[in-house]
Write an enzyme that holds these catalytic residues in place. Structure first.
Site, PDB file in Angstrom:
ATOM      1  N   ARG A 177     -10.393   2.524   9.910  1.00 31.55           N
ATOM      2  CA  ARG A 177      -9.382   1.478   9.681  1.00 31.55           C
ATOM      3  C   ARG A 177      -9.967   0.099   9.942  1.00 31.55           C
ATOM      4  O   ARG A 177      -9.692  -0.857   9.222  1.00 31.55           O
ATOM      5  CB  ARG A 177      -8.161   1.720  10.580  1.00 31.55           C
ATOM      6  CG  ARG A 177      -7.317   2.838  10.027  1.00 31.55           C
ATOM      7  CD  ARG A 177      -6.321   3.460  10.977  1.00 31.55           C
ATOM      8  NE  ARG A 177      -5.783   4.670  10.332  1.00 31.55           N
ATOM      9  CZ  ARG A 177      -5.077   5.595  10.938  1.00 31.55           C
ATOM     10  NH1 ARG A 177      -4.796   5.482  12.220  1.00 31.55           N
ATOM     11  NH2 ARG A 177      -4.642   6.646  10.258  1.00 31.55           N
ATOM     12  N   TYR A 224     -14.885  12.377   2.751  1.00 33.54           N
ATOM     13  CA  TYR A 224     -13.927  12.714   3.815  1.00 33.54           C
ATOM     14  C   TYR A 224     -12.715  13.341   3.152  1.00 33.54           C
ATOM     15  O   TYR A 224     -12.043  12.700   2.339  1.00 33.54           O
ATOM     16  CB  TYR A 224     -13.560  11.416   4.543  1.00 33.54           C
ATOM     17  CG  TYR A 224     -12.529  11.515   5.634  1.00 33.54           C
ATOM     18  CD1 TYR A 224     -11.180  11.363   5.351  1.00 33.54           C
ATOM     19  CD2 TYR A 224     -12.912  11.690   6.959  1.00 33.54           C
ATOM     20  CE1 TYR A 224     -10.227  11.404   6.365  1.00 33.54           C
ATOM     21  CE2 TYR A 224     -11.966  11.734   7.981  1.00 33.54           C
ATOM     22  CZ  TYR A 224     -10.634  11.583   7.671  1.00 33.54           C
ATOM     23  OH  TYR A 224      -9.704  11.618   8.684  1.00 33.54           O
ATOM     24  N   MET A 258      -3.952 -19.603  -7.853  1.00 36.42           N
ATOM     25  CA  MET A 258      -4.503 -20.957  -7.890  1.00 36.42           C
ATOM     26  C   MET A 258      -5.457 -21.152  -9.059  1.00 36.42           C
ATOM     27  O   MET A 258      -5.706 -22.286  -9.482  1.00 36.42           O
ATOM     28  CB  MET A 258      -5.246 -21.267  -6.587  1.00 36.42           C
ATOM     29  CG  MET A 258      -4.320 -21.538  -5.436  1.00 36.42           C
ATOM     30  SD  MET A 258      -5.278 -21.651  -3.915  1.00 36.42           S
ATOM     31  CE  MET A 258      -4.187 -22.621  -2.910  1.00 36.42           C
ATOM     32  N   HIS A 259      -5.992 -20.056  -9.567  1.00 34.96           N
ATOM     33  CA  HIS A 259      -6.886 -20.159 -10.719  1.00 34.96           C
ATOM     34  C   HIS A 259      -6.120 -20.298 -12.027  1.00 34.96           C
ATOM     35  O   HIS A 259      -6.723 -20.512 -13.084  1.00 34.96           O
ATOM     36  CB  HIS A 259      -7.784 -18.917 -10.813  1.00 34.96           C
ATOM     37  CG  HIS A 259      -8.989 -18.961  -9.933  1.00 34.96           C
ATOM     38  ND1 HIS A 259      -8.913 -18.812  -8.565  1.00 34.96           N
ATOM     39  CD2 HIS A 259     -10.291 -19.144 -10.212  1.00 34.96           C
ATOM     40  CE1 HIS A 259     -10.127 -18.892  -8.059  1.00 34.96           C
ATOM     41  NE2 HIS A 259     -10.985 -19.095  -9.026  1.00 34.96           N
ATOM     42  N   GLU A 293      -6.431   5.490   4.210  1.00 33.66           N
ATOM     43  CA  GLU A 293      -6.804   5.579   5.626  1.00 33.66           C
ATOM     44  C   GLU A 293      -5.570   5.442   6.514  1.00 33.66           C
ATOM     45  O   GLU A 293      -5.629   4.958   7.635  1.00 33.66           O
ATOM     46  CB  GLU A 293      -7.859   4.511   5.984  1.00 33.66           C
ATOM     47  CG  GLU A 293      -9.075   4.577   5.071  1.00 33.66           C
ATOM     48  CD  GLU A 293     -10.423   4.637   5.773  1.00 33.66           C
ATOM     49  OE1 GLU A 293     -10.463   4.635   7.009  1.00 33.66           O
ATOM     50  OE2 GLU A 293     -11.436   4.693   5.060  1.00 33.66           O
ATOM     51  N   ILE A 353     -10.131  12.200  -3.340  1.00 31.90           N
ATOM     52  CA  ILE A 353     -11.300  12.172  -2.468  1.00 31.90           C
ATOM     53  C   ILE A 353     -12.344  11.194  -3.006  1.00 31.90           C
ATOM     54  O   ILE A 353     -12.858  11.343  -4.110  1.00 31.90           O
ATOM     55  CB  ILE A 353     -11.899  13.587  -2.302  1.00 31.90           C
ATOM     56  CG1 ILE A 353     -10.820  14.525  -1.755  1.00 31.90           C
ATOM     57  CG2 ILE A 353     -13.128  13.530  -1.396  1.00 31.90           C
ATOM     58  CD1 ILE A 353     -10.136  14.048  -0.465  1.00 31.90           C
ATOM     59  N   SER A 354     -12.653  10.163  -2.216  1.00 37.18           N
ATOM     60  CA  SER A 354     -13.626   9.145  -2.618  1.00 37.18           C
ATOM     61  C   SER A 354     -15.009   9.766  -2.686  1.00 37.18           C
ATOM     62  O   SER A 354     -15.468  10.380  -1.728  1.00 37.18           O
ATOM     63  CB  SER A 354     -13.630   8.006  -1.607  1.00 37.18           C
ATOM     64  OG  SER A 354     -12.358   7.415  -1.536  1.00 37.18           O
ATOM     65  N   GLY A 397       0.130  13.630   2.513  1.00 34.68           N
ATOM     66  CA  GLY A 397      -0.573  12.352   2.593  1.00 34.68           C
ATOM     67  C   GLY A 397      -0.326  11.780   3.972  1.00 34.68           C
ATOM     68  O   GLY A 397      -1.057  12.027   4.925  1.00 34.68           O
ATOM     69  N   GLN A 411      -0.758 -31.766  -2.817  1.00 39.14           N
ATOM     70  CA  GLN A 411      -0.466 -31.403  -1.429  1.00 39.14           C
ATOM     71  C   GLN A 411      -0.024 -29.956  -1.276  1.00 39.14           C
ATOM     72  O   GLN A 411      -0.370 -29.288  -0.311  1.00 39.14           O
ATOM     73  CB  GLN A 411       0.598 -32.337  -0.842  1.00 39.14           C
ATOM     74  CG  GLN A 411       0.743 -32.155   0.662  1.00 39.14           C
ATOM     75  CD  GLN A 411       1.759 -33.096   1.262  1.00 39.14           C
ATOM     76  OE1 GLN A 411       2.935 -33.080   0.901  1.00 39.14           O
ATOM     77  NE2 GLN A 411       1.316 -33.910   2.197  1.00 39.14           N
TER      78      GLN A 411
END
Lengths: 240, 419
Positions: free
Chosen positions: B279, B160, B374-375, B400, B194-195, B168, B315
């Site tokens: 989207r 696309y 958290m890791h 997008e 462009i992907s 942009g 907690q």
């Protein structure tokens, strides 16, 4: 999909509420084999059967989406379902096989919840049909089936006459993913509903579960310095 | 079950035994008892089947390779073709040209599930699907029959092409020209970011056939190997590394007038209509990543011990996990509602798609980022999947239509005279 299994507080069984169930992996392989045989035009129709409460229709739908033509749901619920084991299921399958005039029954070799590995064998015995269990290769040759079986010593090849019972082992095939179009087509395929009584099957269990326990926690080992010490310890705890 | 005596074997009710015992390295696809975030809630039986199949595909075909595809920048053509055989090449394209004819909601459910296996590859699949849909919807019979069947099977891949170095967010100011010369357009200009660019076969190019602004823009299909079509260098990116990104350069590139989709001046509208669905798809990809990360975080909290207890006893972390789960479910509901609105042609569809993209890409990035935190130190290592989810979905807040442009669309809808 590794759910932690817990034993019920009353030790009557294992907790199944809230655990997501899916088709037994060996049954997936069995369905795949049946669908492949149909694609090769060696068999005419594939019927997917499951025994259990309403939820099993989801599993039948998955089989339909993989390519089975129609389904049969044998409704068993409540206490009957808890007590249901390979003997009752085999009786149901035997009755259905006669009713449907089936020429092949293809099952997974065992279910991974109870690992019984009995249903296929019992069904064949009840019908007095030959059986090709632990199949890793199936070839239909006219009215006979050549089955390569995985046995402890290696591979055994047998030729049995149809009608016959086959049970699928791990290496028989790699089950396909259902495609999106097939999932949609499966919606239109029929699932017949019946009860064991309709087939003249008595669901009374000959087996009573006394107690279910978790495996004992693994004890720490003991290190010994010499072979003499090892022998002495083994003698002391009665092993030798 | 057992005969007389104790049950001496561990019972596995649902193990990863099928598909020849393939080990799952990033075991984020567990569908165990964390049922409050179960993505199957509220779906029809058929949608649950699609979802189950997509989760299985993601777990078996994508998840084991996601890290390698990222590290080696591999465009997994064979895996995508396998996905296409299952119907994932044209999910909402009509069946008569080879598509699966499913709804936007079905599509969202599928991309969400696939994304748990690899965000970058799923995102490319969604772009390919968007292009396929554009040809299916705005193309004439010849164009649909020429392109859609091959795109649905992924015999050919699509890109696309809207963004340019100079345009942009202000997409309508694009400068690529398409001058009519007899029965051909001559294209001149360049497209950025462009992907798939350079590795794909079919390029949907938005170009200027008329005057300034959106009404002067048309949409043209350019095929690979057309003289005058070339590509820039492959960009090195923070994430999305399983898809190549390149500039697309057009120098006196001649395409027949019959390659134009729709009418002259309709191009911008076609591009925007494509993006509404795009989207939802991108937001769905963010959802999948966040779902996977919540499960990874939960598993880590149950295992990692500090101060004599597992982290799950803390907690603050319990509350953080609860917040992540809540935002995840809220995000999912918004995306699915936007999908419903779009497929029903509701008047609020465009705004909802923008709201969904804005909210979900932001929230899901925060969820993944929080899961990484958290890791602890482990979260920063490439041995752990959580960092790849973070890197891969970061760009969803940008492409997008940036999340800033999403705010523009929503504000305009709120403040317009007829609003």
């Amino acid at each position: 999909e590794n759910t932690k299994i817990r034993v019920k507080p009353d030790h009557s069984g294992v907790v199944t509420d809230g655990v997501k169930h899916s088709m037994n992996p060996f049954c997936e392989i069995a369905v795949e084999e049946a669908v492949k045989l149909k694609e090769k035009k060696l068999i005419k129709e594939v019927v997917a059967v499951s025994c259990g409460p309403t939820q099993v229709t989801e599993t039948i739908r998955t089989a339909l989406a993989m390519g089975c033509d129609r389904g049969i749901h044998v409704e068993v619920s409540g206490k009957d379902y808890e007590a249901m084991g390979p003997l009752q299921i085999s009786k149901i399958f035997a009755a259905l096989a006669k009713k449907e005039e089936a020429s092949l029954i293809i099952l997974g070799k065992q279910a991974i919840d109870d690992d019984c590995n009995q249903t296929g064998q019992m069904t064949a015995a009840l019908l007095d049909w030959p059986q090709g269990t632990f199949a890793s290769e199936v070839t239909i040759d006219g009215e006979k089936v050549k089955v390569v079986r995985e046995i402890d010593g290696g591979l055994e090849t047998i030729k049995i006459s149809m009608p016959a019972v086959l049970t699928a082992d791990l290496r028989l095939n790699t089950p396909r993913y259902a495609t999106l179009p097939n999932i949609m087509k499966a919606k239109k395929k029929k699932i017949a509903n019946m009860k064991p009584a309709d087939l003249g099957v008595d669901m009374v269990s000959r087996v009573e579960v006394l107690r279910v326990d978790e495996p004992p926690t693994r004890l720490a080992g003991v290190k010994v310095e010499t072979v003499d010490d090892l022998v002495a310890k083994l003698r002391a705890n009665g092993t030798i | 079950m057992a005969a007389v005596g104790t049950f001496s074997r561990v019972v596995r009710l649902s193990s990863c035994f099928g598909r020849r015992c393939r080990l799952i390295s990033n075991s984020a696809q567990r569908r165990g008892i964390a049922s409050c975030i179960d993505p199957a809630h509220g779906l029809s039986d058929e949608q649950k089947e699609f979802q189950k199949m997509a989760f299985d595909f993601a777990a078996n075909e994508m998840s084991p390779h996601m890290a390698e595809w990222d590290e080696k920048e591999i465009f997994p053509v064979e895996t995508m073709r396998k996905a296409a055989q299952l119907g994932f090449g044209g999910i909402y394209v009509q069946p008569e040209v080879g598509g699966s004819g499913l709804s936007r909601l079905d599509t969202s459910v599928i991309f969400e599930a696939l994304s748990t296996g690899c965000v970058s590859t799923t995102a490319y699949l969604s772009i390919h699907n968007m292009c396929n849909w554009m040809i299916d919807t705005f193309g004439n019979t010849e164009q649909r029959e020429k392109y859609c069947p091959e795109l649905c099977m992924m015999d050919k891949f699509a890109s696309y092409c809207l963004t340019e170095p100079g345009s942009g967010s202000d997409a309508a100011s694009l400068l690529t020209t398409a001058k009519l010369e007899g029965d051909h357009y001559v294209l001149n200009g360049s497209k950025a970011f462009i992907s798939g660019g350079g590795d794909t076969d079919v390029y949907i190019v938005m170009c200027r056939t008329g005057g300034k602004g959106p009404k002067g823009i048309s949409c043209v299909v350019v095929e690979k190997d057309t003289p005058g079509l070339s590509f820039g260098k492959k960009e090195k990116k923070m994430g999305w590394n399983s898809q190549p990104t390149r500039a697309v350069i057009l120098e006196d590139c001649r395409v027949p007038v019959t390659s134009r989709l729709g009418q002259e001046g309709q191009g911008f509208n076609i591009a925007m209509r494509g993006l509404n669905g795009g989207r939802i798809n991108i937001a769905s990809c963010s959802l999948g990543a966040a779902h996977a990360c919540v499960q990874l975080a939960r598993d880590h909290l149950l295992v990692r011990k500090q101060f004599g207890e597992t982290l799950s006893s803390n907690q603050f972390l319990q509350f953080k996990l609860a917040e992540m789960a809540t935002k995840l479910v809220a995000s999912r509901l918004l995306v699915r509602e936007a999908a419903l609105a779009l497929q029903e042609g509701r008047s609020d569809a465009v705004s909802l798609c923008s709201m969904a993209k804005l909210f979900v890409t932001d929230e899901c990035f925060n969820i993944c980022n929080q899961a990484l935190q958290m890791h602890g130190g482990y979260g920063y290592l490439k041995d752990y999947a959580v960092q790849q989810f973070v890197r891969d979905i970061r760009v969803h807040q940008i492409l997008e239509g940036t999340n800033e442009v999403m705010r523009m669309i929503i504000a305009r809808s709120l403040l317009s005279e007829s609003g």
